[in-house]
Design a protein around this motif. Structure first.
Motif, PDB file in Angstrom:
ATOM      1  N   VAL A  30       0.865  -1.232   0.049  1.00 54.68           N
ATOM      2  CA  VAL A  30      -0.097   0.015  -0.170  1.00 54.68           C
ATOM      3  C   VAL A  30       1.007   1.308   0.007  1.00 54.68           C
ATOM      4  O   VAL A  30       2.004   1.306   0.882  1.00 54.68           O
ATOM      5  CB  VAL A  30      -0.875  -0.011   1.166  1.00 54.68           C
ATOM      6  CG1 VAL A  30      -1.334   1.489   1.559  1.00 54.68           C
ATOM      7  CG2 VAL A  30      -2.002  -0.990   1.086  1.00 54.68           C
ATOM      8  N   ALA A  32       0.452   5.447   0.477  1.00 52.01           N
ATOM      9  CA  ALA A  32      -0.418   6.398   0.711  1.00 52.01           C
ATOM     10  C   ALA A  32       0.599   7.655   0.291  1.00 52.01           C
ATOM     11  O   ALA A  32       0.258   8.108  -0.708  1.00 52.01           O
ATOM     12  CB  ALA A  32      -0.624   6.268   2.365  1.00 52.01           C
ATOM     13  N   ASP A  36       7.962   7.101   3.146  1.00 52.16           N
ATOM     14  CA  ASP A  36       8.648   6.302   3.788  1.00 52.16           C
ATOM     15  C   ASP A  36       8.760   4.954   2.687  1.00 52.16           C
ATOM     16  O   ASP A  36       9.918   4.284   2.619  1.00 52.16           O
ATOM     17  CB  ASP A  36       8.056   5.567   5.128  1.00 52.16           C
ATOM     18  CG  ASP A  36       9.071   4.813   5.828  1.00 52.16           C
ATOM     19  OD1 ASP A  36       9.916   5.084   6.326  1.00 52.16           O
ATOM     20  OD2 ASP A  36       8.524   3.622   5.933  1.00 52.16           O
ATOM     21  N   PRO A  39      11.360   5.457  -0.402  1.00 52.49           N
ATOM     22  CA  PRO A  39      12.603   5.578  -0.109  1.00 52.49           C
ATOM     23  C   PRO A  39      13.233   4.161   0.269  1.00 52.49           C
ATOM     24  O   PRO A  39      14.441   3.585  -0.072  1.00 52.49           O
ATOM     25  CB  PRO A  39      13.001   6.573   1.126  1.00 52.49           C
ATOM     26  CG  PRO A  39      11.760   7.418   1.108  1.00 52.49           C
ATOM     27  CD  PRO A  39      10.708   6.687   0.381  1.00 52.49           C
ATOM     28  N   THR A 112       0.852  10.717   5.569  1.00 48.34           N
ATOM     29  CA  THR A 112      -0.483  10.689   6.002  1.00 48.34           C
ATOM     30  C   THR A 112      -0.554  10.253   7.330  1.00 48.34           C
ATOM     31  O   THR A 112       0.570   9.520   7.768  1.00 48.34           O
ATOM     32  CB  THR A 112      -1.240   9.734   5.057  1.00 48.34           C
ATOM     33  OG1 THR A 112      -0.798   8.531   5.180  1.00 48.34           O
ATOM     34  CG2 THR A 112      -1.418  10.212   3.510  1.00 48.34           C
ATOM     35  N   GLY A 114      -2.318   7.812   8.311  1.00 46.27           N
ATOM     36  CA  GLY A 114      -2.371   6.127   8.228  1.00 46.27           C
ATOM     37  C   GLY A 114      -1.019   5.738   7.868  1.00 46.27           C
ATOM     38  O   GLY A 114      -0.377   4.701   8.576  1.00 46.27           O
ATOM     39  N   GLY A 115      -0.038   6.391   7.127  1.00 46.37           N
ATOM     40  CA  GLY A 115       1.338   6.105   6.878  1.00 46.37           C
ATOM     41  C   GLY A 115       2.000   6.207   8.269  1.00 46.37           C
ATOM     42  O   GLY A 115       2.910   5.144   8.306  1.00 46.37           O
ATOM     43  N   LEU A 119       3.848   3.046  10.025  1.00 48.33           N
ATOM     44  CA  LEU A 119       5.163   3.009   9.676  1.00 48.33           C
ATOM     45  C   LEU A 119       6.264   1.926   9.980  1.00 48.33           C
ATOM     46  O   LEU A 119       6.213   1.385  11.012  1.00 48.33           O
ATOM     47  CB  LEU A 119       5.962   4.403  10.401  1.00 48.33           C
ATOM     48  CG  LEU A 119       7.057   4.895  10.160  1.00 48.33           C
ATOM     49  CD1 LEU A 119       7.171   5.496   8.703  1.00 48.33           C
ATOM     50  CD2 LEU A 119       7.411   5.975  10.940  1.00 48.33           C
ATOM     51  N   TYR A 235      13.853  11.858  12.272  1.00 45.41           N
ATOM     52  CA  TYR A 235      12.906  11.057  13.146  1.00 45.41           C
ATOM     53  C   TYR A 235      13.189  11.139  14.355  1.00 45.41           C
ATOM     54  O   TYR A 235      14.131  11.587  15.012  1.00 45.41           O
ATOM     55  CB  TYR A 235      13.343   9.431  12.716  1.00 45.41           C
ATOM     56  CG  TYR A 235      12.744   8.884  11.287  1.00 45.41           C
ATOM     57  CD1 TYR A 235      11.469   8.323  11.021  1.00 45.41           C
ATOM     58  CD2 TYR A 235      13.630   9.075  10.147  1.00 45.41           C
ATOM     59  CE1 TYR A 235      11.116   7.901  10.034  1.00 45.41           C
ATOM     60  CE2 TYR A 235      13.189   8.964   8.965  1.00 45.41           C
ATOM     61  CZ  TYR A 235      11.906   8.065   8.758  1.00 45.41           C
ATOM     62  OH  TYR A 235      11.403   7.722   7.341  1.00 45.41           O
TER      63      TYR A 235
HETATM   64  C1  FAD Z   1      13.870  12.515   5.661  1.00 51.49           C
HETATM   65  C2  FAD Z   1      12.736  12.043   6.258  1.00 51.49           C
HETATM   66  C3  FAD Z   1      12.256  12.223   7.520  1.00 51.49           C
HETATM   67  C4  FAD Z   1      11.299  11.517   8.265  1.00 51.49           C
HETATM   68  N1  FAD Z   1      10.886  12.409   9.636  1.00 51.49           N
HETATM   69  C5  FAD Z   1       9.939  11.509  10.321  1.00 51.49           C
HETATM   70  C6  FAD Z   1       9.833  12.001  11.471  1.00 51.49           C
HETATM   71  O1  FAD Z   1      10.395  12.913  12.057  1.00 51.49           O
HETATM   72  N2  FAD Z   1       8.637  11.603  12.385  1.00 51.49           N
HETATM   73  C7  FAD Z   1       7.922  10.646  11.599  1.00 51.49           C
HETATM   74  O2  FAD Z   1       6.978  10.045  12.612  1.00 51.49           O
HETATM   75  N3  FAD Z   1       8.034  10.057  10.329  1.00 51.49           N
HETATM   76  C8  FAD Z   1       9.131  10.584   9.680  1.00 51.49           C
HETATM   77  N4  FAD Z   1       9.296  10.113   8.408  1.00 51.49           N
HETATM   78  C9  FAD Z   1       8.611   9.080   7.793  1.00 51.49           C
HETATM   79  C10 FAD Z   1       7.479   9.447   7.068  1.00 51.49           C
HETATM   80  O3  FAD Z   1       7.496  10.438   6.430  1.00 51.49           O
HETATM   81  C11 FAD Z   1       5.911   9.710   7.969  1.00 51.49           C
HETATM   82  O4  FAD Z   1       5.979   8.498   8.949  1.00 51.49           O
HETATM   83  C12 FAD Z   1       4.700   9.487   7.147  1.00 51.49           C
HETATM   84  O5  FAD Z   1       3.667  10.052   7.763  1.00 51.49           O
HETATM   85  C13 FAD Z   1       4.664   8.300   6.357  1.00 51.49           C
HETATM   86  O6  FAD Z   1       3.264   8.434   5.918  1.00 51.49           O
HETATM   87  P1  FAD Z   1       3.167   8.270   4.331  1.00 51.49           P
HETATM   88  O7  FAD Z   1       1.713   8.543   3.924  1.00 51.49           O
HETATM   89  O8  FAD Z   1       4.184   8.895   3.511  1.00 51.49           O
HETATM   90  O9  FAD Z   1       3.342   6.393   4.451  1.00 51.49           O
HETATM   91  P2  FAD Z   1       3.947   5.765   3.223  1.00 51.49           P
HETATM   92  O10 FAD Z   1       5.398   5.844   2.918  1.00 51.49           O
HETATM   93  O11 FAD Z   1       2.916   5.771   1.999  1.00 51.49           O
HETATM   94  O12 FAD Z   1       3.617   4.154   3.859  1.00 51.49           O
HETATM   95  C14 FAD Z   1       4.255   3.925   4.971  1.00 51.49           C
HETATM   96  C15 FAD Z   1       4.251   2.459   5.471  1.00 51.49           C
HETATM   97  O13 FAD Z   1       2.722   2.235   5.988  1.00 51.49           O
HETATM   98  C16 FAD Z   1       1.838   1.501   5.124  1.00 51.49           C
HETATM   99  N5  FAD Z   1       0.604   2.174   4.788  1.00 51.49           N
HETATM  100  C17 FAD Z   1       0.449   3.516   4.459  1.00 51.49           C
HETATM  101  N6  FAD Z   1      -0.761   3.813   4.560  1.00 51.49           N
HETATM  102  C18 FAD Z   1      -1.536   2.697   4.946  1.00 51.49           C
HETATM  103  C19 FAD Z   1      -2.888   2.328   5.257  1.00 51.49           C
HETATM  104  N7  FAD Z   1      -3.815   3.401   5.093  1.00 51.49           N
HETATM  105  N8  FAD Z   1      -3.265   1.200   5.552  1.00 51.49           N
HETATM  106  C20 FAD Z   1      -2.150   0.040   5.741  1.00 51.49           C
HETATM  107  N9  FAD Z   1      -0.934   0.482   5.506  1.00 51.49           N
HETATM  108  C21 FAD Z   1      -0.608   1.609   5.219  1.00 51.49           C
HETATM  109  C22 FAD Z   1       2.683   1.629   3.757  1.00 51.49           C
HETATM  110  O14 FAD Z   1       2.445   0.316   3.125  1.00 51.49           O
HETATM  111  C23 FAD Z   1       4.255   1.561   4.265  1.00 51.49           C
HETATM  112  O15 FAD Z   1       4.514   0.274   4.551  1.00 51.49           O
HETATM  113  C24 FAD Z   1      10.593  10.803   7.638  1.00 51.49           C
HETATM  114  C25 FAD Z   1      10.633  10.288   6.359  1.00 51.49           C
HETATM  115  C26 FAD Z   1      11.791  10.853   5.545  1.00 51.49           C
HETATM  116  C27 FAD Z   1      11.883  10.539   4.295  1.00 51.49           C
END
Ligand code: FAD
Ligand code: SF4
Length: 335
Positions: A30, A32, A36, A39, A112, A114-115, A119, A235
């Protein structure tokens, strides 16, 4: 680092999304916001045949206050929308505060809720390129059978590093999980396994669709404190959320209820057991806040999965908890 080849699926509804999740379970991931997942795919941590891009599922976006005072948040709602929501800032301030500390504005525009909840756990030996991991002989979390962090053990200690889940735990949040067979609702507290490798209780054919904040958790004052090397982007290396409600009658100025959640020091975000009992019915002073800090420090088990030493990260959980309890009490005094 290039992305592996995959087929991109773009559903428009939850029904359209859960159908391929069932059909290709185990070979589909999935996406969103992708902040994360992408990369990680570049590092060849995941090479699914199908990627399910949820971004066209409009029903999974939005912050919806309910008539009973609770709030529903679609899993695709961006962290930026949460950070900027007047409703959430007014009634669930610990969540907006935690969301505002994630990464950077650009990543919060994409990332998001959810993401953030789903995570993947992180480790210095895991979040590396394929060449790097191969050079070290891989490890239990992917492709190997040993742990570089706790050699001799059979468990992975990769650390959960999301910022919003400790805040959501303090708010007694629940999740809606959908599959082709229907929906189920689980307490966030029961969503994580506590294991570094299979860190969440989500079947390959399931999707997190909504987050529920109960009315009973509204209007608690809250603060979030986070340790990181740089003031932005990074993070958490340790994170503490505190919510608190003061007595409105009887012993005025005393704590009626409080909860403490921690992150980035265990394979799962955790509620600190006994925090409510410790704080309830008492006036917050330095000694009480210190006792809360000691309680939180006891349940964290940081290892060498992350930058900064485990000892320093544990100590910062103690210090941040103390400061957060004092800050929450101060905020509560002024509301
Ligand atoms: C440089 C950098 C710095 C970061 N710093 C932080 C930080 O300070 N704090 C922090 O918390 N995070 C950090 N992150 C991680 C990330 O940006 C966040 O956690 C963000 O909220 C992830 O959400 P996304 O929607 O992009 O998830 P995605 O990358 O789309 O998904 C993340 C994971 O969750 C799963 N997933 C997503 N949505 C769902 C759903 N609805 N149902 C089931 N599975 C799902 C995906 O399959 C994947 O395994 C960082 C990332 C980067 C690249
Ligand atoms: S904690 Fe051990 S098994 Fe888990 S990712 Fe790190 S080195 Fe690998």
């Amino acid at each position: 680092m290039s992305l592996p080849q995959f087929k991109l699926l773009r559903p428009r509804t939850v029904e359209e999304a859960v159908s391929p999740l069932g059909d290709y379970a185990g070979n589909i991931l999935v996406l969103a916001g992708g902040t994360d997942l992408i990369p990680s795919m570049r590092q060849k941590l995941f090479e699914p045949e199908y990627v399910l891009d949820l971004r066209g599922v409009a029903a999974m976006r939005g912050i919806r206050p309910q008539p009973d005072g609770s709030v529903e948040i679609g899993a695709l709602t961006t962290l930026r929308a949460i950070e900027r929501s007047d409703c959430l800032r007014q009634h669930y301030p610990v969540l907006t505060e935690a969301a505002a500390t994630v990464a950077s504005p650009v990543l919060r525009n994409m990332g998001t809720i959810g993401g953030n909840i789903c995570l993947d756990t992180r480790c210095l030996w895991y979040n590396q390129s394929l060449t790097w991991r191969k050079g070290c002989g891989f490890c239990i979390k992917k492709d190997g059978d040993l742990c570089h962090v706790a050699p001799g053990g059979t468990k992975c200690w990769a650390v959960f590093s999301g910022d919003t889940p400790p805040a959501l735990l303090c708010l007694n949040a629940e999740l809606e999980i959908a599959s082709a067979r229907g929906t189920r609702r689980v307490a966030l507290q029961d969503f994580y396994t506590g294991l570094g490798e299979n860190y969440r209780k989500l079947q390959p054919n399931e999707l997190v669709t909504r987050v529920f904040l109960p009315a009973s958790a509204a209007d608690y004052r809250g603060v979030y404190r986070k340790l990181r090397v740089r003031g932005s982007i990074d993070y958490p290396l340790a994170g503490v959320a505190v919510v608190m409600k003061r007595s409105s009658n009887g012993k005025s100025g005393h704590v009626a209820d409080a909860r403490i959640g921690i992150t980035a020091v265990n394979p799962a975000p955790l509620l600190v057991k006994g925090a409510s009992e410790l704080l309830a019915g008492k006036a917050v002073d330095d000694a009480l806040a210190e006792a809360a800090g000691n309680l939180a420090a006891k349940i964290c088990k940081p290892l060498t999965t992350s930058a900064l030493t485990p000892e320093y990260r544990r100590e910062m959980i103690r210090v941040f908890t103390k400061r957060a309890v004092l800050a929450a009490a101060h905020t509560a005094d002024h509301n």
